[in-house]
Design an enzyme around this catalytic site. Structure first.
Site, PDB file in Angstrom:
ATOM      1  N   TYR A 143      -3.539  -7.928   5.803  1.00 31.80           N
ATOM      2  CA  TYR A 143      -4.776  -8.416   6.408  1.00 31.80           C
ATOM      3  C   TYR A 143      -4.856  -9.928   6.369  1.00 31.80           C
ATOM      4  CZ  TYR A 143      -6.677  -3.711   5.857  1.00 31.80           C
ATOM      5  OH  TYR A 143      -6.910  -2.370   5.923  1.00 31.80           O
ATOM      6  N   HIS A 153     -17.990  -1.712   6.942  1.00 33.08           N
ATOM      7  CA  HIS A 153     -16.579  -1.898   6.615  1.00 33.08           C
ATOM      8  C   HIS A 153     -16.226  -1.394   5.217  1.00 33.08           C
ATOM      9  CE1 HIS A 153     -17.012  -4.757  10.006  1.00 33.08           C
ATOM     10  NE2 HIS A 153     -15.814  -4.320  10.288  1.00 33.08           N
ATOM     11  N   ARG A 167      -9.511 -10.705  17.874  1.00 32.69           N
ATOM     12  CA  ARG A 167      -8.443 -10.457  16.910  1.00 32.69           C
ATOM     13  C   ARG A 167      -7.777  -9.148  17.291  1.00 32.69           C
ATOM     14  NH1 ARG A 167     -10.025  -6.573  12.728  1.00 32.69           N
ATOM     15  NH2 ARG A 167      -8.293  -7.281  11.453  1.00 32.69           N
ATOM     16  N   ASN A 220      -6.189  -5.528  15.859  1.00 35.12           N
ATOM     17  CA  ASN A 220      -6.092  -4.613  14.733  1.00 35.12           C
ATOM     18  C   ASN A 220      -5.190  -3.473  15.197  1.00 35.12           C
ATOM     19  OD1 ASN A 220      -6.526  -3.578  12.212  1.00 35.12           O
ATOM     20  ND2 ASN A 220      -8.513  -2.659  12.722  1.00 35.12           N
ATOM     21  N   GLU A 257      -5.842  -2.368  18.822  1.00 32.68           N
ATOM     22  CA  GLU A 257      -7.191  -2.675  19.289  1.00 32.68           C
ATOM     23  C   GLU A 257      -7.324  -4.181  19.495  1.00 32.68           C
ATOM     24  OE1 GLU A 257      -9.318   0.969  16.784  1.00 32.68           O
ATOM     25  OE2 GLU A 257      -9.722  -1.116  16.223  1.00 32.68           O
ATOM     26  N   TYR A 280      -4.468   4.523   4.253  1.00 32.26           N
ATOM     27  CA  TYR A 280      -5.700   4.280   5.004  1.00 32.26           C
ATOM     28  C   TYR A 280      -5.497   4.513   6.497  1.00 32.26           C
ATOM     29  CZ  TYR A 280      -9.511   1.663   7.179  1.00 32.26           C
ATOM     30  OH  TYR A 280     -10.564   1.288   7.952  1.00 32.26           O
ATOM     31  N   LYS A 281      -4.340   4.136   7.012  1.00 30.51           N
ATOM     32  CA  LYS A 281      -4.086   4.296   8.440  1.00 30.51           C
ATOM     33  C   LYS A 281      -3.597   5.711   8.782  1.00 30.51           C
ATOM     34  CE  LYS A 281      -3.222  -0.666   9.156  1.00 30.51           C
ATOM     35  NZ  LYS A 281      -4.296  -1.018  10.087  1.00 30.51           N
TER      36      LYS A 281
END
Lengths: 347, 320
Positions: free
Chosen positions: A38, A194, A224, A226, A266, A317-318
């Site tokens: 990140y 978040h 940005r 993602n 995204e 997480y993904k």
């Protein structure tokens, strides 16, 4: 070269979806170096090169018709994917104006807008939608303004009201979420929304992002990238319908991984809305199969290295835990160890 | 983020509305509609003087529903850096100025069940456009507007004509004062209060609301500080490796900009925090004039807001 609009794509059941060579070359690979962590990777949303996905503020590409059709299917079954609290009406008009102005200016062959004072006339030639309405009067449109215009745009849209030095999710159209629910998050503050993101809170990413966004100015949008991964080119990976797609992760094998596994990127944009002082958060989604992505040698090498070395918390997480190894193994023979140039452009 | 993008406007009318306040009408130089905005917004006006550039924030007081022009009002402040005097003495009809896009640091709360607004003097400029937004909605609102004397009541007629008995005007000269404490205490639950005016007025509204047990989220004020004049001092900008001398009638931010260093800013009035800068060394005292830093941060001597604050002493080094 402009897009040739496909008319028969599907994002469910038979998954009739592919990227043309043009769409592959303009795919926004999110890895600008051979590893990923990140960062507050926000930059001004200024026009990018011709034919790139950032040439215009709202990208309309070859998948437009299929994506709008998929949104209609979702809404018919689950109307709460569109919501707007009553105090967000001025922000709804802000979004409608922003989208109509940009789409008609940037894609004049597909969309047209004419204004006579508050009497506006909108023609969407791709979806064959035509309406005359009074700007500011919701009763003159067939649906609420945000509902109306986001059914005619690619990507999800969330509108946040600003109060007490924070942002609150209070309107939006979300039919293509990467496993999050706007219905569940309605009314949440920026950090509550978040909350589930790992690691980033410890890095103070959200403190810095919030401070930055509170001072974001009209006419100076930012963006940005993602990313995550999705099995099958499915847009609606929502918690509401988890039973329909959750088990797809177990269907990936060494043989089918190149066509089943997709990188999902995204392009997230943020616009200060002028009349309401609210914030528009746009989430424009791009899907590419591993086989399509690997047609660009640099991307095959880079994606191999990035996924192989990804932090375990992010793998989890993904939602990649079950099939990441298949992707890495399929890409490995395409990575000869040669260096990759920085940035995400094809070499 | 640093210098906002600006666009050219033409001054199409100037009116002296009180002995101290001039009213300016600005239209886009290219004839286009002005950008949309929300009530409570300000714009930064860039004025090119003979020897220096002024950038002053002024509230937009015209209606957000009429984008044919923007209106601002400027109170003449002779003992200041010169921006308001420039607007009064050198800006004429037909002149072109540069302005930045509107920024709103004083917005209405959309969940309020009632809005009570207090304005004092030129503070009415921050409130006037909010009233226009409120007029379009269904939530009750009332304005209490205090002025020195009838000839200082800028825009009183216009406000009364637009908003009728939702507006009350009070004249200090007639000993006719706002009963702030009584008004605040009598409001129904769910009311939001807004105040823009002289420091004592803001203080009274805040104290009244807090004494009546209001939540901080329901109390809103805007107090743009004009950067005060002061003693000259020198500053060294470490990253840029530039030494800058700040003149008595110049703000630290203006001196930094004049030296060609691109520093971030948004409100230029000590409110938003955008220009907050780390102090690396100081031999002397920092003179904090902002409303952004906490008392602890001010006391720490490690942070400064260059848009309004200054220093006394021999040496100041900033992380810029």
């Amino acid at each position: 070269m402009s897009a040739v609009f496909k008319t028969d794509e599907t994002f469910r059941d038979d998954f009739k979806y592919s990227n043309s060579p043009r769409a592959i070359r303009r795919f926004p690979l999110p890895f600008v170096e051979d590893k990923y962590m990140y960062s507050v990777n926000i930059e001004p949303h200024v026009p990018g090169p011709k034919d790139s996905i950032t040439e215009f503020q709202f990208d309309v590409d070859e998948h437009y018709i299929g994506e709008c059709r998929d949104r209609e299917i979702v809404l018919k079954e689950d109307p709460l994917r569109y919501q707007a609290l009553p105090h967000m009406m001025s922000a709804q008009w802000d979004v409608l104006e922003l989208l109509m102005n940009h789409m008609s200016k940037d894609y004049p062959e597909q969309f047209s807008l004419s204004k006579q004072g508050n009497r506006w006339s909108w023609h969407n030639k791709l979806l064959n939608i035509k309406n005359e309405f009074t700007f500011g009067d919701p009763s003159t449109l067939p649906r609420e303004p945000l509902d109306y215009i986001t059914r005619q745009a690619q990507g999800d849209f969330v509108v946040m009201d600003q109060r007490d030095g924070d942002f609150y999710i209070e309107a939006g159209m979300v039919t293509t979420p990467a496993d999050w629910s706007m219905d569940f998050d309605m009314g949440m503050s920026f950090k509550e929304w978040h909350g589930p993101v790992p690691l980033a809170h410890e890095l103070n990413v959200f403190d810095r992002a919030l401070k930055f966004l509170l001072n974001l100015r009209i006419n100076e949008p930012v963006r940005r990238l993602n990313w995550t991964m999705t099995v099958n080119p499915r847009l609606d990976t929502s918690p509401e319908f988890y039973p329909r797609w959750g088990s797809d992760r177990a269907s990936v094998t060494a043989d089918n991984v190149a066509d089943k596994a997709h990188i999902r990127v995204e392009l997230q944009g943020l616009w200060r809305l002028p009349r309401s002082n609210a914030m528009l958060f746009g989430i424009r989604c791009y899907l590419i199969s591993i086989r399509e992505l690997a047609t660009i040698p640099k991307w095959a090498r880079r994606t191999h290295r990035t996924l192989r070395d990804l932090h375990p918390a992010l793998v989890d997480y993904k939602g990649l835990t079950r099939y990441r190894d298949h992707v890495v193994n399929w890409l490995a023979p395409l990575d000869d160890g040669s260096p990759t140039t920085s940035g995400n452009a094809p070499e | 983020m640093s210098h906002s993008h600006t666009f050219a406007v033409t001054v199409t009318a100037i009116t002296q509305v009180t002995p101290l306040i001039k009213h300016f009408v600005l239209k886009a130089a290219d004839g286009a509609q002005m950008p949309s905005f929300s009530g409570g917004s300000h714009v930064v006006v860039v004025m090119k003087g003979a020897t220096r550039v002024y950038r002053n924030p002024y509230s937009l007081l015209s209606s957000p529903n009429d984008l044919s022009a923007y209106e601002i009002a400027v109170r003449r402040a002779d003992q200041s850096r010169g921006g308001s005097v420039f607007m009064h003495d050198h800006v004429t009809v037909g002149m072109t100025l540069q302005i930045a896009h509107p920024v709103n640091l004083f917005q209405l709360d959309k969940l309020a069940l009632k809005h009570v607004l207090f304005a004092g003097g030129v503070g009415i400029t921050a409130i006037a456009a909010q009233l226009e937004d409120l007029k379009m909605g269904a939530v009750p609102y009332e304005l209490h507007y205090s002025v020195r004397a009838p000839d200082h009541a800028a825009f009183a007629d216009r406000l009364l004509a637009r908003h009728g008995d939702r507006v009350r005007i009070y004249h200090d000269s007639a000993e006719h004062r706002i009963d702030i404490e009584g008004l605040v205490a009598a409001q129904p639950l769910g009311t939001h209060v807004y105040v823009c005016g002289p420091t004592p007025m803001i203080g009274r509204v805040l104290a009244s609301a807090r004494a009546a047990g209001w939540a901080e989220s329901h109390i809103h004020w805007e107090q743009f500080s004009a950067p005060p004049v002061g003693d000259p001092f020198d500053v060294f900008l470490k990253k840029s490796n530039v030494k800058v001398s700040v003149l008595p009638d110049q703000s630290l931010l203006e001196a930094i900009e004049d030296a060609g260093v691109d520093a971030p800013y948004l409100c230029r009035g000590g409110v938003c925090g955008e220009c907050k800068c780390r102090v690396l060394e100081v031999d002397g005292v920092l003179v904090h004039n902002d409303h952004y830093l906490s008392p602890e941060e001010k006391a720490s001597g490690t942070l400064i807001m260059p848009c309004v604050s200054r220093a006394h002493g021999k040496n100041l080094v900033l992380d810029l």
